[in-house]
Scaffold this motif. Structure first.
Motif, mmCIF file in Angstrom:
data_model
loop_
_atom_site.group_PDB
_atom_site.id
_atom_site.type_symbol
_atom_site.label_atom_id
_atom_site.label_comp_id
_atom_site.label_asym_id
_atom_site.label_seq_id
_atom_site.Cartn_x
_atom_site.Cartn_y
_atom_site.Cartn_z
ATOM 1 N N ASN A 142 35.826 66.708 -7.507
ATOM 2 C CA ASN A 142 35.796 65.478 -7.493
ATOM 3 C C ASN A 142 36.795 64.976 -8.059
ATOM 4 O OD1 ASN A 142 35.124 62.647 -7.642
ATOM 5 N ND2 ASN A 142 32.948 62.928 -7.658
ATOM 6 N N ARG A 143 37.810 64.845 -7.337
ATOM 7 C CA ARG A 143 39.261 64.029 -7.978
ATOM 8 C C ARG A 143 39.448 62.619 -7.230
ATOM 9 N NH1 ARG A 143 40.420 65.940 -12.341
ATOM 10 N NH2 ARG A 143 38.483 66.958 -12.332
ATOM 11 N N LEU A 144 38.734 61.671 -6.958
ATOM 12 C CA LEU A 144 38.691 60.451 -6.417
ATOM 13 C C LEU A 144 39.502 59.531 -7.523
ATOM 14 C CD1 LEU A 144 35.348 59.967 -4.309
ATOM 15 C CD2 LEU A 144 37.704 60.479 -3.530
ATOM 16 N N GLU A 145 39.234 59.698 -8.841
ATOM 17 C CA GLU A 145 39.889 58.933 -9.654
ATOM 18 C C GLU A 145 41.411 59.199 -9.384
ATOM 19 O OE1 GLU A 145 36.554 58.430 -13.137
ATOM 20 O OE2 GLU A 145 38.082 60.425 -13.228
ATOM 21 N N GLN A 146 41.946 60.302 -9.377
ATOM 22 C CA GLN A 146 43.243 60.727 -9.228
ATOM 23 C C GLN A 146 43.689 60.418 -7.985
ATOM 24 O OE1 GLN A 146 40.750 62.893 -10.648
ATOM 25 N NE2 GLN A 146 41.540 62.563 -12.783
#
Length: 271
Positions: A142-146
């Motif tokens: 889960n890399r949505l922040e990045q």
């Protein structure tokens, strides 16, 4: 892209639609620098993958099989980047995982990204890194922040985005850890509530006798030197964040020499 997909020991033609990595980001990944067909830091990457699988509660595939498949992608003994993606596997609709999942794993070969000799320009991102100690340190999918932060950085014309936690402390870049030089000592943000415990970061901590602690943005901006690091690109000097500028610093050059002793892909000549 040269890639191979497996579920357990069975090779697949594509990632199935019921894969939990696709549906929920229920998985992990490692991105490794390959030097002449070999992954010098393989054991370190596998150890972090193992920690992540323990945190998420699913099994790893057979390490020997994974490494053999990875090696076959680099049978020409070339340089490059190896990505290993691991998911919990198939599952029914809904968040609850199956009792005995068979992990899906993918190995893929990529080119080494283009490098630059100039210092990087950073953008302080509005997107913050959420606190979640259960996920801190591991490289989950889960890399949505990045993703959101990287969009911010690109719109600002920067090379990378500086990411902060909810308290305003520097955590890292979108795809790298960071080190700052304060009063002659290297400092890197502690990975407790959020952030990734990078493999390159772990190698540099003892090599540079660095301190891990909270790093408020004001301290970051007042540092004497700054660099980013990751396992693919090594050490990347930082030149600017907003109005803050950092000219080339001998301590950064010395750090790159230290890293060159730890991984042959990052070889440099001593200053």
């Amino acid at each position: 892209m040269n890639a191979r997909i497996f579920r357990g020991d069975t090779r697949l033609d594509a990632v199935p639609a019921d894969d939990r990595g696709l549906a929920y980001g229920d998985g992990l990944f490692e991105t490794m620098r390959v030097h002449r067909g070999d992954v010098p830091w393989w054991n370190d990457h596998w150890s972090r993958l193992k920690l992540g699988a323990e945190r998420l509660g699913f099994a790893l595939p057979d390490e020997v099989r994974v490494r053999d498949e990875a090696a076959s992608l680099f049978a020409d003994r070339g340089d490059g980047v190896l990505k290993l993606l691991l998911t919990r596997g198939a599952g029914e609709r809904g968040y609850a995982p199956p009792e005995n999942p068979v992990p899906t794993w993918i190995v893929s070969r990529h080119d080494v990204p283009a490098m630059t000799n100039r210092g990087l320009r950073l953008h302080a991102c509005e997107t913050r890194v959420a606190s979640q100690s259960a996920l801190a340190g591991i490289k989950h999918c889960n890399r949505l922040e990045q993703v959101l932060a990287r969009v911010e950085a690109e719109r600002a014309g920067a090379d990378e985005g500086l990411m902060l936690d909810s308290a305003g402390n520097a955590v890292g870049a979108t795809a790298a850890n960071l080190f700052v030089l304060i009063d002659g000592r290297w400092v890197t943000p502690a990975i407790v509530e959020c952030g990734i415990a990078g493999v390159c970061r772990a190698k540099l901590l003892p090599a540079l006798d660095a301190t891990e602690r909270a790093l408020p943005l004001a301290e970051f901006e007042a540092a004497d030197a700054v660099f980013l690091c990751n396992a693919v690109r090594g050490i990347l000097p930082v030149a600017r964040l907003g109005a803050c500028e950092w000219p080339p610093h001998p301590a950064v050059a010395a750090a790159r020499v230290e890293l060159s002793r730890l991984h042959p892909s990052f070889a440099v000549e001593p200053a």
